[in-house]
Design a protein around this motif. Structure first.
Motif, PDB file in Angstrom:
ATOM      1  N   GLN A   4      39.592  44.832  42.150  1.00 30.78           N
ATOM      2  CA  GLN A   4      39.275  44.950  43.527  1.00 30.78           C
ATOM      3  C   GLN A   4      40.408  43.797  44.275  1.00 30.78           C
ATOM      4  O   GLN A   4      41.058  43.218  43.890  1.00 30.78           O
ATOM      5  N   PRO A   5      40.204  44.066  45.698  1.00 25.33           N
ATOM      6  CA  PRO A   5      41.426  43.406  46.295  1.00 25.33           C
ATOM      7  C   PRO A   5      41.051  41.974  46.362  1.00 25.33           C
ATOM      8  O   PRO A   5      39.938  41.451  46.415  1.00 25.33           O
ATOM      9  N   ILE A   6      41.867  40.935  46.123  1.00 26.50           N
ATOM     10  CA  ILE A   6      41.652  39.568  45.632  1.00 26.50           C
ATOM     11  C   ILE A   6      40.692  38.942  46.776  1.00 26.50           C
ATOM     12  O   ILE A   6      39.982  38.232  46.445  1.00 26.50           O
ATOM     13  N   LEU A  42      37.759  41.127  33.841  1.00 24.12           N
ATOM     14  CA  LEU A  42      38.126  42.405  34.007  1.00 24.12           C
ATOM     15  C   LEU A  42      38.163  42.947  35.515  1.00 24.12           C
ATOM     16  O   LEU A  42      37.687  43.855  35.910  1.00 24.12           O
ATOM     17  N   GLY A  43      39.164  42.052  36.099  1.00 28.86           N
ATOM     18  CA  GLY A  43      39.577  42.296  37.440  1.00 28.86           C
ATOM     19  C   GLY A  43      38.869  41.951  38.764  1.00 28.86           C
ATOM     20  O   GLY A  43      38.894  42.005  39.703  1.00 28.86           O
TER      21      GLY A  43
END
Length: 137
Positions: A4-6, A42-43
Motif C-alpha cells: 500500500q502507499p506508505i 507483508l507490505g
C-alpha cells in the motif's frame, strides 16, 4: 516493498487508533520536515512514529501507534529505539514527547525507556497533557 502507499497506510492505521486521519493529513501537509519511523507486515503499515526537529539539538516525537493486532509484541519499543538511534546519529541530544493518562501504555513505555516528566498542562479541550523529555546521550 510496501503493497500500500506508505502515507495511506499511516493514515489508515492512525484513523483506526485515533479516528482523525483527515486532521492528521492536513497537519502533515503543513510541516516542512517530518521523520517517519515505520513497521510493516507483508507490505502493510502496522506501526509508526512521526516526529520533527524543534531546533538543531531537540527533536519532538509527535505521534505514534501500533495496530491492535500487533500490540504487546515490542513494536512500539523497537520503533522508539530506531528513532532514537537515528536522532543520535544526526546530532540530536534531546527528544520530547507528550501523552495523556488515557494512553497509559505509551506513558509507561516512555518512563521505562528513560523519559522524565518535565511538565503538565490542560489543553484547549481541558484534557491533561503530560510532557516528557529524554537525553539521547
Amino acid at each position: 516493498m510496501p503493497e500500500q502507499p506508505i502515507l495511506e497506510g499511516v493514515l489508515l492505521l492512525h484513523d483506526s487508533i485515533f479516528g482523525d486521519a483527515d486532521k492528521l493529513a492536513g497537519k502533515i501537509k503543513k510541516r516542512q520536515y517530518l521523520l517517519f519511523t515505520l513497521a510493516f507486515d507483508l507490505g502493510t503499515v502496522i506501526g509508526y512514529k512521526i516526529g520533527y526537529p524543534v531546533d538543531e539539538k531537540k527533536f519532538y516525537s509527535w505521534l505514534g501507534g501500533v495496530s491492535t493486532d500487533y500490540r504487546n509484541m515490542g513494536i512500539a519499543s523497537a520503533l522508539m529505539q530506531h528513532q532514537h538511534v537515528y536522532l543520535r546519529e544526526k546530532g540530536y541530544d534531546r527528544v520530547q514527547t507528550k501523552t495523556m493518562n488515557r494512553w497509559r501504555s505509551m506513558l509507561l513505555l516512555n518512563i521505562k525507556t528513560g523519559f522524565d516528566i518535565t511538565d503538565t498542562y490542560l489543553d484547549k479541550k481541558g484534557e491533561l497533557k503530560i510532557v516528557l523529555e529524554k537525553e539521547l546521550s
